[in-house]
Every structure is written in C-alpha cells, then in structure tokens.
Design a protein around this motif. Structure first.
Motif, PDB file in Angstrom:
ATOM      1  N   ALA A 138     -40.836 -44.735  39.029  1.00  0.00           N
ATOM      2  CA  ALA A 138     -40.195 -45.677  38.116  1.00  0.00           C
ATOM      3  C   ALA A 138     -40.265 -47.078  38.716  1.00  0.00           C
ATOM      4  CB  ALA A 138     -38.746 -45.278  37.870  1.00  0.00           C
ATOM      5  N   VAL A 139     -40.835 -48.020  37.970  1.00  0.00           N
ATOM      6  CA  VAL A 139     -40.976 -49.410  38.422  1.00  0.00           C
ATOM      7  C   VAL A 139     -40.051 -50.275  37.570  1.00  0.00           C
ATOM      8  CG1 VAL A 139     -42.552 -51.333  38.785  1.00  0.00           C
ATOM      9  CG2 VAL A 139     -43.368 -48.978  39.091  1.00  0.00           C
ATOM     10  N   GLN A 140     -39.006 -50.806  38.180  1.00  0.00           N
ATOM     11  CA  GLN A 140     -38.004 -51.578  37.435  1.00  0.00           C
ATOM     12  C   GLN A 140     -38.600 -52.862  36.877  1.00  0.00           C
ATOM     13  OE1 GLN A 140     -34.197 -52.036  39.373  1.00  0.00           O
ATOM     14  NE2 GLN A 140     -33.796 -53.977  38.361  1.00  0.00           N
ATOM     15  N   VAL A 141     -38.268 -53.162  35.616  1.00  0.00           N
ATOM     16  CA  VAL A 141     -38.674 -54.409  34.974  1.00  0.00           C
ATOM     17  C   VAL A 141     -37.535 -55.418  35.025  1.00  0.00           C
ATOM     18  CG1 VAL A 141     -39.423 -55.470  32.815  1.00  0.00           C
ATOM     19  CG2 VAL A 141     -40.319 -53.224  33.476  1.00  0.00           C
ATOM     20  N   THR A 142     -36.333 -54.994  34.605  1.00  0.00           N
ATOM     21  CA  THR A 142     -35.173 -55.880  34.636  1.00  0.00           C
ATOM     22  C   THR A 142     -33.895 -55.062  34.538  1.00  0.00           C
ATOM     23  OG1 THR A 142     -34.121 -57.803  33.560  1.00  0.00           O
ATOM     24  CG2 THR A 142     -35.144 -56.175  32.129  1.00  0.00           C
ATOM     25  N   GLU A 143     -32.801 -55.616  35.038  1.00  0.00           N
ATOM     26  CA  GLU A 143     -31.491 -54.990  34.871  1.00  0.00           C
ATOM     27  C   GLU A 143     -30.974 -55.272  33.463  1.00  0.00           C
ATOM     28  OE1 GLU A 143     -28.806 -56.244  37.861  1.00  0.00           O
ATOM     29  OE2 GLU A 143     -29.961 -55.398  39.524  1.00  0.00           O
ATOM     30  N   VAL A 144     -30.168 -54.351  32.946  1.00  0.00           N
ATOM     31  CA  VAL A 144     -29.639 -54.467  31.590  1.00  0.00           C
ATOM     32  C   VAL A 144     -28.123 -54.485  31.654  1.00  0.00           C
ATOM     33  CG1 VAL A 144     -29.499 -53.399  29.313  1.00  0.00           C
ATOM     34  CG2 VAL A 144     -31.632 -53.290  30.615  1.00  0.00           C
ATOM     35  N   GLU A 145     -27.512 -55.477  31.038  1.00  0.00           N
ATOM     36  CA  GLU A 145     -26.064 -55.568  30.952  1.00  0.00           C
ATOM     37  C   GLU A 145     -25.647 -55.117  29.559  1.00  0.00           C
ATOM     38  OE1 GLU A 145     -22.261 -56.066  32.298  1.00  0.00           O
ATOM     39  OE2 GLU A 145     -24.094 -56.388  33.474  1.00  0.00           O
ATOM     40  N   LEU A 146     -24.972 -53.984  29.474  1.00  0.00           N
ATOM     41  CA  LEU A 146     -24.522 -53.472  28.183  1.00  0.00           C
ATOM     42  C   LEU A 146     -23.247 -54.201  27.783  1.00  0.00           C
ATOM     43  CD1 LEU A 146     -25.142 -49.641  28.715  1.00  0.00           C
ATOM     44  CD2 LEU A 146     -26.586 -51.288  27.512  1.00  0.00           C
ATOM     45  N   ALA A 147     -23.403 -55.179  26.906  1.00  0.00           N
ATOM     46  CA  ALA A 147     -22.278 -56.031  26.518  1.00  0.00           C
ATOM     47  C   ALA A 147     -21.288 -55.256  25.651  1.00  0.00           C
ATOM     48  CB  ALA A 147     -22.782 -57.261  25.768  1.00  0.00           C
ATOM     49  N   GLY A 148     -20.007 -55.504  25.862  1.00  0.00           N
ATOM     50  CA  GLY A 148     -18.981 -54.825  25.086  1.00  0.00           C
ATOM     51  C   GLY A 148     -19.037 -55.170  23.618  1.00  0.00           C
ATOM     52  N   GLY A 149     -19.551 -56.368  23.288  1.00  0.00           N
ATOM     53  CA  GLY A 149     -19.626 -56.768  21.889  1.00  0.00           C
ATOM     54  C   GLY A 149     -20.611 -55.961  21.078  1.00  0.00           C
ATOM     55  N   ASP A 150     -21.537 -55.256  21.742  1.00  0.00           N
ATOM     56  CA  ASP A 150     -22.494 -54.427  21.019  1.00  0.00           C
ATOM     57  C   ASP A 150     -21.883 -53.091  20.614  1.00  0.00           C
ATOM     58  OD1 ASP A 150     -24.372 -56.386  21.402  1.00  0.00           O
ATOM     59  OD2 ASP A 150     -25.129 -55.506  23.259  1.00  0.00           O
ATOM     60  N   GLY A 151     -20.746 -52.756  21.157  1.00  0.00           N
ATOM     61  CA  GLY A 151     -20.116 -51.462  20.898  1.00  0.00           C
ATOM     62  C   GLY A 151     -19.207 -51.519  19.688  1.00  0.00           C
ATOM     63  N   PRO A 152     -18.167 -50.701  19.646  1.00  0.00           N
ATOM     64  CA  PRO A 152     -17.786 -49.817  20.749  1.00  0.00           C
ATOM     65  C   PRO A 152     -18.818 -48.719  20.989  1.00  0.00           C
ATOM     66  CG  PRO A 152     -16.503 -49.322  18.786  1.00  0.00           C
ATOM     67  CD  PRO A 152     -17.294 -50.551  18.476  1.00  0.00           C
ATOM     68  N   TRP A 153     -19.001 -48.381  22.286  1.00  0.00           N
ATOM     69  CA  TRP A 153     -19.995 -47.409  22.669  1.00  0.00           C
ATOM     70  C   TRP A 153     -19.444 -45.996  22.563  1.00  0.00           C
ATOM     71  CZ3 TRP A 153     -24.740 -49.348  23.308  1.00  0.00           C
ATOM     72  CH2 TRP A 153     -24.856 -50.708  23.614  1.00  0.00           C
ATOM     73  N   VAL A 154     -20.279 -45.096  22.042  1.00  0.00           N
ATOM     74  CA  VAL A 154     -19.900 -43.688  21.904  1.00  0.00           C
ATOM     75  C   VAL A 154     -21.066 -42.832  22.376  1.00  0.00           C
ATOM     76  CG1 VAL A 154     -18.333 -44.139  19.984  1.00  0.00           C
ATOM     77  CG2 VAL A 154     -20.735 -43.573  19.519  1.00  0.00           C
ATOM     78  N   GLU A 155     -20.803 -41.520  22.527  1.00  0.00           N
ATOM     79  CA  GLU A 155     -21.859 -40.579  22.867  1.00  0.00           C
ATOM     80  C   GLU A 155     -22.495 -40.040  21.591  1.00  0.00           C
ATOM     81  OE1 GLU A 155     -20.495 -37.397  25.290  1.00  0.00           O
ATOM     82  OE2 GLU A 155     -20.358 -38.607  27.112  1.00  0.00           O
ATOM     83  N   LEU A 156     -23.796 -39.814  21.665  1.00  0.00           N
ATOM     84  CA  LEU A 156     -24.537 -39.264  20.536  1.00  0.00           C
ATOM     85  C   LEU A 156     -25.449 -38.156  21.050  1.00  0.00           C
ATOM     86  CD1 LEU A 156     -25.458 -39.453  17.508  1.00  0.00           C
ATOM     87  CD2 LEU A 156     -27.214 -41.061  18.313  1.00  0.00           C
ATOM     88  N   ALA A 157     -25.409 -36.981  20.401  1.00  0.00           N
ATOM     89  CA  ALA A 157     -26.229 -35.847  20.831  1.00  0.00           C
ATOM     90  C   ALA A 157     -26.793 -35.131  19.619  1.00  0.00           C
ATOM     91  CB  ALA A 157     -25.405 -34.883  21.682  1.00  0.00           C
ATOM     92  N   CYS A 158     -27.804 -34.305  19.880  1.00  0.00           N
ATOM     93  CA  CYS A 158     -28.479 -33.563  18.823  1.00  0.00           C
ATOM     94  C   CYS A 158     -28.266 -32.066  19.026  1.00  0.00           C
ATOM     95  CB  CYS A 158     -29.977 -33.878  18.838  1.00  0.00           C
ATOM     96  SG  CYS A 158     -30.970 -32.909  17.680  1.00  0.00           S
ATOM     97  N   ARG A 159     -28.092 -31.354  17.915  1.00  0.00           N
ATOM     98  CA  ARG A 159     -28.013 -29.903  17.943  1.00  0.00           C
ATOM     99  C   ARG A 159     -28.975 -29.351  16.901  1.00  0.00           C
ATOM    100  NH1 ARG A 159     -26.406 -30.931  21.963  1.00  0.00           N
ATOM    101  NH2 ARG A 159     -24.378 -30.605  22.937  1.00  0.00           N
ATOM    102  N   ASP A 160     -29.894 -28.513  17.333  1.00  0.00           N
ATOM    103  CA  ASP A 160     -30.871 -27.922  16.424  1.00  0.00           C
ATOM    104  C   ASP A 160     -30.808 -26.401  16.585  1.00  0.00           C
ATOM    105  OD1 ASP A 160     -32.964 -27.169  14.842  1.00  0.00           O
ATOM    106  OD2 ASP A 160     -34.458 -28.445  15.802  1.00  0.00           O
ATOM    107  N   ASP A 161     -30.179 -25.720  15.614  1.00  0.00           N
ATOM    108  CA  ASP A 161     -29.976 -24.282  15.729  1.00  0.00           C
ATOM    109  C   ASP A 161     -31.275 -23.496  15.693  1.00  0.00           C
ATOM    110  OD1 ASP A 161     -27.315 -24.813  15.835  1.00  0.00           O
ATOM    111  OD2 ASP A 161     -26.910 -24.320  13.733  1.00  0.00           O
TER     112      ASP A 161
END
Length: 286
Positions: A138-161
């Motif tokens: 993995a070759v880093q390009v840049t650090e990312v700051e996850l701004a609070g204004g883009d949220g509110p942040w939640v978890e998202l997952a997939c379920r495929d029976d």
C-alpha cells in the motif's frame, strides 16, 4: 546563297548523327537508374500491411490486473462508515449482491471499517503464462480527515442470503499449500488471488494508521520477468480505514439484504459508561 544552304544541311546532319544519339543514350541510362532505385526502395521498406494477430498479442501487456477490497484484518465481511442519509436510502435496485453493494458504497463515500484492508487481485491472462512471487504494497497518497459535517456517520453492511459460501482461504494460507508454486494460466483465463499487504522496510506496519487514500504497488514474476503494476480503485485511489466505535459509543448500524425480497435491519446507536448494553435492532422492509 547556295553555300549558306550547304552549311545548314551539314549542321543538321551533324546534330542527327552526333548529338541526338548522345541524348538518347543519356535518357535510357536515366530511366534504368530510376527503375533500379525504385525497386531497391521497395525491397528495403517495411510492409504496410497490419501486423499478424500473434505479433500484436506478443507486443502488448501479458495480462490485465485489477484489485478490490474484500475485507479487513478483523473481518472477511465489509462494513462501511457512511453518511446516515446514504445508509437509509440504501442501494438502487440494480444492486443484487454484496460485491455490487461494496462497489456502490465506495462510490458513494463509504469507508471500510477496520485497521488494515485485505485485497483480492483479479488477473486476466492475454497469453499463456506463469505467475509467481506476487507481492502487494500500500502506497499512501494523502491523509483523509473525515469531517463531522459530512455525517452523522453510521455503519453500513450487506446481507445476501443466497450468496455461496466463501471458498477462498485466508491470504496467508494459499489454497494449494505451496505459496511458491506458480499459477499457470492459458490465454483468456482469469483468476482471483486474495493477497495480504507487505510490510515496507521503513515502517512498523503494513498499513498507515488512520484514514488514508492509497494505491497498490503490485509486483509479480511473469515467466521469470518481474513486472510492476500501480492499481487504483477504479477512477480514484483506494480509501481505508474508518472507525465507528469508540469508548462509550457505537454508531447506528444499517444492514441491507439486497437479494429479493429486499429488507433493512436497523440497530440504534449505543452510548454507555462502562459496558455496552444489548443492541436494539428492528427489521424494516424496503
């Protein structure tokens, strides 16, 4: 007057018998030389017809390589950190399996949750070849700051029976038990290779701490020759990794089942002082 005419006739005869043959000889030599030169030029110039198919394949790349995130060191299932509005809306109806779900989530700002990503290489051979000695960094390009204004942040997952049971082994455990054994491919064949990240010599970990944009530097031995590929996540760099759980807090979680009938399982966020309470989840129909 008679003498003048006699001299003119003599001059004309001189032209006919002496000068005219010389001019004719020069013209013949010039014509032959032109033909010889043209023949020589045609014989030495390369043909203008298209190259044969075998030549075109041999002169191009030996294979096509792409990569995708298929999990993290903590889990083989991808969970994304994403804005609440995206999670509630869910994927479009054209998304019918968890692989498409993961691609959709990343295109819409989803960041895999975890500490270090695990990738799978998709390799398509353009000719018969052997692959060995695969390494991924993995070759880093840049650090990312996850701004609070883009949220509110939640978890998202997939379920495929209806998804088949996973058959791939852990990246550190090759399916055939021999990590040095080459993969033999014929022209047109495609395979998928789960791969771990190499640890660079100048750092203590295989992946940077925090959330970063990065590329993959893939090296592999193709028929005894080392090739290097720089891979991105489609048209942009890869991005990983996000956090959704902190001391005393756990984000709300949205679990979409994309195989018909579609449904959504929602778990409310948790806030606690010492020990997390039991999750409060409810099934919602899409």
């Amino acid at each position: 007057m008679e003498a003048v005419n006699t001299r003119r006739r003599q001059t004309a005869l001189l032209v006919v018998f002496l000068i005219l043959p010389a001019l004719l000889a020069f013209g013949v030599v010039r014509l032959l030389g032109t033909r010889d030169g043209a023949a020589h030029q045609a014989g030495s110039s390369p043909p203008s017809s298209p190259a044969a198919p075998s030549d075109a394949v041999g002169s191009g790349p030996a294979l096509d390589v792409t990569a995708r995130i298929t999990g993290t060191e903590e889990s083989t299932e991808l969970t994304f950190l994403i804005a609440r509005g995206r999670a509630e809306a869910g994927p479009p109806t054209s998304v019918t399996d968890c692989r498409q779900f993961a691609e959709w989530a990343q295109r819409n700002g989803g960041v895999p949750v975890g500490f270090a990503p695990v990738h799978t290489l998709s390799v398509h051979a353009r000719r018969n070849l052997d692959i060995s000695g695969v390494s991924v960094l993995a070759v880093q390009v840049t650090e990312v700051e996850l701004a609070g204004g883009d949220g509110p942040w939640v978890e998202l997952a997939c379920r495929d029976d209806h998804a088949p049971a996973p058959t791939a082994t852990h990246p550190d455990e090759p399916a055939d038990g021999d990590p040095d054994r080459p993969h033999v491919l014929v022209a047109g064949q495609a395979i998928e290779l789960p791969v771990p990240l190499d640890t660079p010599y100048d750092t203590g970990g295989a992946f940077p701490h925090g959330t970063v944009d990065y590329q993959l530097r893939v090296r592999m031995d193709i028929d005894g020759v080392v090739e290097e590929h720089r891979l991105r996540n489609g048209g942009s760099p890869f991005r990983c990794c996000g956090r959704s759980t902190y001391m005393g807090f756990r984000s709300a979680r949205y679990e979409w089942r994309v195989s018909p009938p579609r449904s959504l399982r929602y778990c409310a966020e948790l806030r606690y002082a010492v020990h997390p309470p039991p999750p409060k989840c409810a099934l919602r129909h899409g």
